[in-house]
Scaffold this motif. Sequence first.
Motif, PDB file in Angstrom:
ATOM      1  N   ILE A  11       0.867  -1.354  -0.048  1.00 33.74           N
ATOM      2  CA  ILE A  11      -0.081   0.097   0.069  1.00 33.74           C
ATOM      3  C   ILE A  11       0.809   1.196   0.024  1.00 33.74           C
ATOM      4  O   ILE A  11       1.547   1.387   0.946  1.00 33.74           O
ATOM      5  CB  ILE A  11      -0.988   0.031   1.367  1.00 33.74           C
ATOM      6  N   GLY A  12       0.954   1.934  -1.039  1.00 36.55           N
ATOM      7  CA  GLY A  12       1.780   3.088  -1.306  1.00 36.55           C
ATOM      8  C   GLY A  12       2.828   3.036  -2.268  1.00 36.55           C
ATOM      9  O   GLY A  12       3.651   2.057  -2.182  1.00 36.55           O
ATOM     10  N   ALA A  13       2.817   3.676  -3.380  1.00 35.05           N
ATOM     11  CA  ALA A  13       3.937   3.360  -4.418  1.00 35.05           C
ATOM     12  C   ALA A  13       4.932   4.667  -4.641  1.00 35.05           C
ATOM     13  O   ALA A  13       5.156   5.448  -5.563  1.00 35.05           O
ATOM     14  CB  ALA A  13       3.146   3.440  -6.002  1.00 35.05           C
ATOM     15  N   GLY A  14       5.507   5.012  -3.232  1.00 38.54           N
ATOM     16  CA  GLY A  14       6.531   5.953  -3.232  1.00 38.54           C
ATOM     17  C   GLY A  14       7.633   5.155  -3.300  1.00 38.54           C
ATOM     18  O   GLY A  14       8.082   4.168  -3.728  1.00 38.54           O
ATOM     19  N   SER A  15       8.827   5.817  -2.907  1.00 39.14           N
ATOM     20  CA  SER A  15      10.101   5.262  -2.946  1.00 39.14           C
ATOM     21  C   SER A  15      10.334   4.015  -2.399  1.00 39.14           C
ATOM     22  O   SER A  15      10.859   3.217  -3.152  1.00 39.14           O
ATOM     23  CB  SER A  15      11.297   6.465  -2.500  1.00 39.14           C
ATOM     24  N   GLY A  16       9.863   4.076  -1.043  1.00 40.03           N
ATOM     25  CA  GLY A  16      10.059   2.785  -0.686  1.00 40.03           C
ATOM     26  C   GLY A  16       9.322   1.538  -1.082  1.00 40.03           C
ATOM     27  O   GLY A  16       9.804   0.493  -1.251  1.00 40.03           O
ATOM     28  N   GLY A  17       7.959   1.813  -1.208  1.00 43.53           N
ATOM     29  CA  GLY A  17       7.090   0.987  -1.881  1.00 43.53           C
ATOM     30  C   GLY A  17       7.400   0.555  -3.218  1.00 43.53           C
ATOM     31  O   GLY A  17       7.391  -0.664  -3.416  1.00 43.53           O
ATOM     32  N   ARG A  19      10.395   0.406  -4.483  1.00 33.23           N
ATOM     33  CA  ARG A  19      11.778  -0.258  -4.563  1.00 33.23           C
ATOM     34  C   ARG A  19      11.444  -1.772  -3.933  1.00 33.23           C
ATOM     35  O   ARG A  19      11.907  -2.887  -4.526  1.00 33.23           O
ATOM     36  CB  ARG A  19      12.626   0.197  -3.413  1.00 33.23           C
ATOM     37  N   ALA A  20      10.731  -1.763  -2.968  1.00 33.10           N
ATOM     38  CA  ALA A  20      10.391  -3.081  -2.205  1.00 33.10           C
ATOM     39  C   ALA A  20       9.456  -4.262  -3.252  1.00 33.10           C
ATOM     40  O   ALA A  20       9.660  -5.340  -3.626  1.00 33.10           O
ATOM     41  CB  ALA A  20       9.241  -3.034  -1.265  1.00 33.10           C
ATOM     42  N   SER A  21       8.491  -3.367  -4.148  1.00 29.49           N
ATOM     43  CA  SER A  21       7.667  -4.067  -5.041  1.00 29.49           C
ATOM     44  C   SER A  21       8.648  -4.833  -6.066  1.00 29.49           C
ATOM     45  O   SER A  21       8.333  -5.796  -6.422  1.00 29.49           O
ATOM     46  CB  SER A  21       6.717  -3.215  -5.569  1.00 29.49           C
ATOM     47  N   THR A 312      14.148  10.099   1.813  1.00 33.88           N
ATOM     48  CA  THR A 312      14.053   8.844   0.561  1.00 33.88           C
ATOM     49  C   THR A 312      14.887   7.879   0.409  1.00 33.88           C
ATOM     50  O   THR A 312      14.461   6.692   0.327  1.00 33.88           O
ATOM     51  CB  THR A 312      13.980   9.982  -0.489  1.00 33.88           C
ATOM     52  N   PRO A 313      16.246   8.070   0.564  1.00 35.82           N
ATOM     53  CA  PRO A 313      17.144   7.085   0.609  1.00 35.82           C
ATOM     54  C   PRO A 313      17.145   6.016   1.700  1.00 35.82           C
ATOM     55  O   PRO A 313      17.457   4.951   1.315  1.00 35.82           O
ATOM     56  CB  PRO A 313      18.584   7.712   0.546  1.00 35.82           C
ATOM     57  N   VAL A 314      16.717   6.421   2.779  1.00 42.33           N
ATOM     58  CA  VAL A 314      16.376   5.526   3.810  1.00 42.33           C
ATOM     59  C   VAL A 314      15.188   4.717   3.352  1.00 42.33           C
ATOM     60  O   VAL A 314      15.249   3.471   3.782  1.00 42.33           O
ATOM     61  CB  VAL A 314      16.256   6.255   5.222  1.00 42.33           C
ATOM     62  N   ALA A 315      14.247   5.316   3.151  1.00 43.96           N
ATOM     63  CA  ALA A 315      12.993   4.359   2.824  1.00 43.96           C
ATOM     64  C   ALA A 315      13.331   3.442   1.563  1.00 43.96           C
ATOM     65  O   ALA A 315      12.977   2.188   1.692  1.00 43.96           O
ATOM     66  CB  ALA A 315      11.843   5.430   2.089  1.00 43.96           C
ATOM     67  N   ILE A 316      13.969   3.861   0.694  1.00 45.24           N
ATOM     68  CA  ILE A 316      14.728   2.793  -0.385  1.00 45.24           C
ATOM     69  C   ILE A 316      15.586   1.858   0.385  1.00 45.24           C
ATOM     70  O   ILE A 316      15.297   0.463  -0.359  1.00 45.24           O
ATOM     71  CB  ILE A 316      15.463   3.648  -1.430  1.00 45.24           C
ATOM     72  N   ARG A 317      16.279   2.030   1.122  1.00 44.28           N
ATOM     73  CA  ARG A 317      17.099   1.096   1.779  1.00 44.28           C
ATOM     74  C   ARG A 317      16.419  -0.015   2.635  1.00 44.28           C
ATOM     75  O   ARG A 317      16.485  -1.018   2.639  1.00 44.28           O
ATOM     76  CB  ARG A 317      18.341   1.692   2.665  1.00 44.28           C
TER      77      ARG A 317
END
Length: 448
Positions: A11-17, A19-21, A312-317
């Motif tokens: 749920i959520g297609a931002g930087s973290g979502g 990358r995880a997807s 943002t880079p932390v969410a991506i990590r």
Amino acid sequence: MSDFDYDLFVIGAGSGGVRASRVAASHGARVAVAEEYRVGGTCVIRGCVPKKLLVYGAHFAEDIHDARKFGWDVPECRFDWNVLRDNVLAEVDRLEGLYGQTLDNHHVTVFKTRATIVGPQKVRLADGTELTAERILIATGGWPHVPEFPGSEHAITSNEVFHLETLPKRIMIAGGGYIANEFAGIFNEFGSQVTIVNRGDTILRGYDEQIRDRLLQISMTKGIHFKFNVPFRSIEKNDDGTLTVHLENCDPFIVDAVLMATGRVPNTKGIGLEEVGVELDDQGAIKVDETNQSSVPSIYAVGDVTNRIQLTPVAIREGQAFADSVFGGKPTVVDYQNVPSAVFSHPPIGAVGMTEAEARNKLGTVRIYTSDFRAMKNVLAGRNERALYKMVVNAATDQVVGLHMIGPDAPEILQAAAIAVKAGLTKADFDATVALHPSMAEELVLLK
């Protein structure tokens, strides 16, 4: 075959979502993601990317003026907000398309609608469709916090600022953090009269005191006004579209816009988290362990919604670590020590590691090295603005434990220097490195 519709529902297609997807899908998982607004999230759509483009645009105000000192015959120039705004929004559209293409290339199913959690392994889309997933990942990010007071609905936030119909001649910005100071610099360079109003007495809390004091000094020299320890009482909208702002212990202000930059809160309301037993902290953030797992074993969270480090880079990590750990067979834990950060103010700030105050409290004995100088470009341009570089060293081990910089291109220089701090290098290692001359970065290896 699995009994679930998907192995992972995000749920959520931002930087973290995102990358995880895509990483989970590359590991062979069946992945779906729901996004109720636009693919790309805060950073790409209404955050760091469009804001940095405005920062670039604002820099031309000084660059065009300085160019005359370097021999260029520059005519008087007029800034057109509408041209920059529309070009920035067009770039956001392009990036959104690329993010969607990335998900499509990895065979991730995208639902462009709101999704809520109705069970530990079940979500419901806005049209009522219910889907099951072995694991659910919450990556809904943060949302601007707007204090409640009479007329607060007349203010805008960083969500709306990129869509202003006209450039405000007078803008009041509430807050003292990075968002407030970045937009203050932007609008000041565009020619707006800028006033920052802060409930407290400090800007950029958490940054080194000398660095933030230098930014305050330079900002005031540039014509930005500051009001400290001043809460809002009310905002009234006038017939001509202007706003009358009433503050505690101040005469009323008449401005064209009020931008609330008073922090961001985890975007967890109305998702259904508490109903299924997901524990939240007192700020509404999802409590997770080092593997990003919540109190409900099948539900995970990454990014600003966890309120660990809102970058943002932390969410991506975190998104990468989650996908590699759960679907890739590569258990990964994010290291939150020595995460670099930047404030794209005018001039910008870069920082990594401990501030002087933090180091003294934690280590006891420290050595401080500073370089206070005018950049070569500023000297020829006749600009008195000074850069400040600061190094914090553990006196017992000679290890560099903090670097703090304000000046032209400070974030670009700090990124490389952050590697040295992360690696635990010493002041002697910096001293042993030959300077790259002439450059601003050479000051880091010449500090005495």
